[in-house]
Design a protein around this motif. Sequence first.
Motif, PDB file in Angstrom:
ATOM      1  N   ALA A  88     -30.636 -22.954   9.269  1.00 46.87           N
ATOM      2  CA  ALA A  88     -30.259 -21.752   8.520  1.00 46.87           C
ATOM      3  C   ALA A  88     -30.945 -20.509   9.089  1.00 46.87           C
ATOM      4  CB  ALA A  88     -30.623 -21.917   7.044  1.00 46.87           C
ATOM      5  N   ARG A  89     -32.053 -20.719   9.824  1.00 42.70           N
ATOM      6  CA  ARG A  89     -32.765 -19.615  10.477  1.00 42.70           C
ATOM      7  C   ARG A  89     -33.202 -20.103  11.864  1.00 42.70           C
ATOM      8  NH1 ARG A  89     -34.372 -20.526   5.475  1.00 42.70           N
ATOM      9  NH2 ARG A  89     -34.096 -18.939   3.866  1.00 42.70           N
ATOM     10  N   PRO A  90     -32.253 -20.365  12.746  1.00 44.26           N
ATOM     11  CA  PRO A  90     -32.588 -21.031  14.008  1.00 44.26           C
ATOM     12  C   PRO A  90     -33.390 -20.140  14.958  1.00 44.26           C
ATOM     13  CG  PRO A  90     -30.302 -20.319  14.017  1.00 44.26           C
ATOM     14  CD  PRO A  90     -30.828 -20.063  12.629  1.00 44.26           C
ATOM     15  N   GLN A  91     -34.117 -20.807  15.847  1.00 40.94           N
ATOM     16  CA  GLN A  91     -34.876 -20.127  16.888  1.00 40.94           C
ATOM     17  C   GLN A  91     -34.546 -20.787  18.228  1.00 40.94           C
ATOM     18  OE1 GLN A  91     -38.897 -20.881  15.735  1.00 40.94           O
ATOM     19  NE2 GLN A  91     -38.668 -20.014  13.681  1.00 40.94           N
ATOM     20  N   ASN A  92     -34.738 -20.046  19.304  1.00 47.68           N
ATOM     21  CA  ASN A  92     -34.670 -20.630  20.642  1.00 47.68           C
ATOM     22  C   ASN A  92     -33.317 -21.275  20.944  1.00 47.68           C
ATOM     23  OD1 ASN A  92     -35.918 -21.267  23.119  1.00 47.68           O
ATOM     24  ND2 ASN A  92     -36.392 -23.332  22.437  1.00 47.68           N
TER      25      ASN A  92
ATOM     26  N   ALA B 172     -25.077 -21.791   8.203  1.00 49.22           N
ATOM     27  CA  ALA B 172     -25.772 -22.450   9.313  1.00 49.22           C
ATOM     28  C   ALA B 172     -24.773 -22.925  10.364  1.00 49.22           C
ATOM     29  CB  ALA B 172     -26.606 -23.624   8.798  1.00 49.22           C
ATOM     30  N   THR B 173     -23.617 -23.414   9.916  1.00 49.14           N
ATOM     31  CA  THR B 173     -22.572 -23.834  10.863  1.00 49.14           C
ATOM     32  C   THR B 173     -22.038 -22.637  11.629  1.00 49.14           C
ATOM     33  OG1 THR B 173     -21.956 -25.697   9.443  1.00 49.14           O
ATOM     34  CG2 THR B 173     -20.335 -24.987  11.083  1.00 49.14           C
ATOM     35  N   ARG B 174     -21.804 -21.545  10.928  1.00 48.29           N
ATOM     36  CA  ARG B 174     -21.325 -20.325  11.595  1.00 48.29           C
ATOM     37  C   ARG B 174     -22.328 -19.862  12.665  1.00 48.29           C
ATOM     38  NH1 ARG B 174     -17.990 -16.296   9.618  1.00 48.29           N
ATOM     39  NH2 ARG B 174     -18.320 -17.009   7.458  1.00 48.29           N
TER      40      ARG B 174
ATOM     41  N   VAL C 210     -22.179 -31.591  18.620  1.00 43.71           N
ATOM     42  CA  VAL C 210     -21.760 -32.445  17.507  1.00 43.71           C
ATOM     43  C   VAL C 210     -22.686 -32.109  16.345  1.00 43.71           C
ATOM     44  CG1 VAL C 210     -21.502 -34.786  16.641  1.00 43.71           C
ATOM     45  CG2 VAL C 210     -20.893 -34.263  19.016  1.00 43.71           C
ATOM     46  N   HIS C 211     -22.131 -31.445  15.349  1.00 44.36           N
ATOM     47  CA  HIS C 211     -22.927 -30.901  14.240  1.00 44.36           C
ATOM     48  C   HIS C 211     -22.767 -31.795  13.017  1.00 44.36           C
ATOM     49  CE1 HIS C 211     -24.921 -28.225  11.597  1.00 44.36           C
ATOM     50  NE2 HIS C 211     -23.861 -27.584  11.139  1.00 44.36           N
ATOM     51  N   SER C 212     -23.726 -32.722  12.842  1.00 40.04           N
ATOM     52  CA  SER C 212     -23.661 -33.634  11.698  1.00 40.04           C
ATOM     53  C   SER C 212     -24.650 -33.276  10.603  1.00 40.04           C
ATOM     54  CB  SER C 212     -23.901 -35.084  12.149  1.00 40.04           C
ATOM     55  OG  SER C 212     -25.250 -35.313  12.494  1.00 40.04           O
ATOM     56  N   ALA C 213     -25.516 -32.287  10.851  1.00 36.06           N
ATOM     57  CA  ALA C 213     -26.482 -31.877   9.829  1.00 36.06           C
ATOM     58  C   ALA C 213     -25.766 -31.116   8.725  1.00 36.06           C
ATOM     59  CB  ALA C 213     -27.564 -30.995  10.449  1.00 36.06           C
ATOM     60  N   GLY C 214     -26.266 -31.244   7.515  1.00 36.56           N
ATOM     61  CA  GLY C 214     -25.688 -30.511   6.404  1.00 36.56           C
ATOM     62  C   GLY C 214     -26.360 -30.899   5.109  1.00 36.56           C
ATOM     63  N   LEU C 215     -25.964 -30.227   4.054  1.00 31.60           N
ATOM     64  CA  LEU C 215     -26.548 -30.453   2.736  1.00 31.60           C
ATOM     65  C   LEU C 215     -25.538 -31.197   1.882  1.00 31.60           C
ATOM     66  CD1 LEU C 215     -28.986 -29.800   0.879  1.00 31.60           C
ATOM     67  CD2 LEU C 215     -27.729 -27.760   0.158  1.00 31.60           C
ATOM     68  N   ALA C 216     -25.923 -32.408   1.433  1.00 29.62           N
ATOM     69  CA  ALA C 216     -25.034 -33.193   0.581  1.00 29.62           C
ATOM     70  C   ALA C 216     -25.304 -32.952  -0.894  1.00 29.62           C
ATOM     71  CB  ALA C 216     -25.186 -34.678   0.900  1.00 29.62           C
ATOM     72  N   HIS C 217     -26.546 -32.630  -1.242  1.00 31.09           N
ATOM     73  CA  HIS C 217     -26.912 -32.433  -2.647  1.00 31.09           C
ATOM     74  C   HIS C 217     -27.693 -31.130  -2.771  1.00 31.09           C
ATOM     75  CE1 HIS C 217     -25.619 -36.517  -3.446  1.00 31.09           C
ATOM     76  NE2 HIS C 217     -26.366 -36.909  -2.435  1.00 31.09           N
ATOM     77  N   ALA C 218     -27.290 -30.300  -3.714  1.00 28.93           N
ATOM     78  CA  ALA C 218     -27.954 -29.003  -3.912  1.00 28.93           C
ATOM     79  C   ALA C 218     -29.423 -29.205  -4.260  1.00 28.93           C
ATOM     80  CB  ALA C 218     -27.249 -28.211  -5.005  1.00 28.93           C
TER      81      ALA C 218
ATOM     82  N   THR D 169     -25.454 -21.530   2.232  1.00 31.03           N
ATOM     83  CA  THR D 169     -26.496 -21.288   3.230  1.00 31.03           C
ATOM     84  C   THR D 169     -26.539 -22.396   4.275  1.00 31.03           C
ATOM     85  OG1 THR D 169     -27.859 -20.039   1.674  1.00 31.03           O
ATOM     86  CG2 THR D 169     -28.980 -21.001   3.577  1.00 31.03           C
ATOM     87  N   PHE D 170     -26.594 -23.655   3.814  1.00 33.91           N
ATOM     88  CA  PHE D 170     -26.863 -24.760   4.732  1.00 33.91           C
ATOM     89  C   PHE D 170     -25.608 -25.364   5.353  1.00 33.91           C
ATOM     90  CE2 PHE D 170     -30.676 -24.549   2.109  1.00 33.91           C
ATOM     91  CZ  PHE D 170     -31.662 -24.592   3.083  1.00 33.91           C
ATOM     92  N   ASN D 171     -24.486 -25.301   4.648  1.00 32.13           N
ATOM     93  CA  ASN D 171     -23.269 -25.900   5.193  1.00 32.13           C
ATOM     94  C   ASN D 171     -22.352 -24.889   5.864  1.00 32.13           C
ATOM     95  OD1 ASN D 171     -24.143 -28.346   4.256  1.00 32.13           O
ATOM     96  ND2 ASN D 171     -22.750 -28.443   2.516  1.00 32.13           N
TER      97      ASN D 171
END
Length: 313
Positions: free
Chosen positions: A53-57, A93-95, A69-77, A88-90
């Motif tokens: 959500a706040r990437p670096q580098n 962050a993907t954008r 391949v973007h498999s990270a995400g938020l399943a439960h609030a 924010t996370f799904n």
Amino acid sequence: MTAPLIALTGATGFIGRHLLRDLTARGYRVRVLLRRPVELPPGASGAVVGDLARPQNMAAALAGVDAVVHSAGLAHAMSGAPEDDYRTFNTEATRGLAQAAAKARVRRFVFLSSIRAQCGPSAPGVLTEAAAPAPTDAYGRSKLAAEEALAEVGIDFAALRPVLVYGPGVKGNMAALLALAARPVPLPLGGLKGRRSIVSVESLAGAIDAVLRAPGELRRPFIVTEADPLTVPEMLAALRAGLGRPAGLLPVPAGLVSAALRLAGKAEFSERLAGSLMARADALAALGWAPPHGSREGLEALARHHASHPVSG
């Protein structure tokens, strides 16, 4: 020729762990994008990017990468504001990751979306990609919004919409079903008639390989499912067969089971048990993909693995 380099997010999660092994076994080079330094499996490299959500580098992390391949995400609030958490996370962050990938001239972005971007916990008829998306909760809306963000960024993408994913280490509803199957008692669930499509993590990995290898532009969603939707009794029977047990299912009417669950405050779980959600993987089939096994076979294999790995699942 040098093997394609894949940047993988979510490699420590249930699906991501399987994808890391599968992509490496298929000959891809894999760079895992990490929030913090961890020990990497043999054959994988890593890049620390911090919170997605706040990437670096990101320039260094995506240098030379052929596909994400973007498999990270938020399943439960995690807070009291699920729409904000999921956005924010799904979505955002993907954008952001897609924008960094486009800047790094990554060829393709494979996004692990969800069937919930297309429907609620149940659906009439058989879902295909031709049906208009109609998510019913914050999670599904965030996944659909992430797909729309990918289209806005302009990168070539494949948004995979898997139905319920099962495999070793699974959590959630399928883990609960596996725990029920493992109990040495008859279960009052034989009267449930709704059919649900499911997909193994092995089948999902093959679908990811198919879209990674596909020529031309994709820029579209792909439902991921095995071809044989099962009732809950059929799922339990397959799991118990894998455990070497008879089905042991009592034909209690579905209405009584649903009423009991609703009274216990489990209305959505009741809908998942009794309702139907059937889907077809038409767009993947057009690419030549087919699941390596049926759902019954896959569930039996899951139960055998569970029996032989009682601690790790």
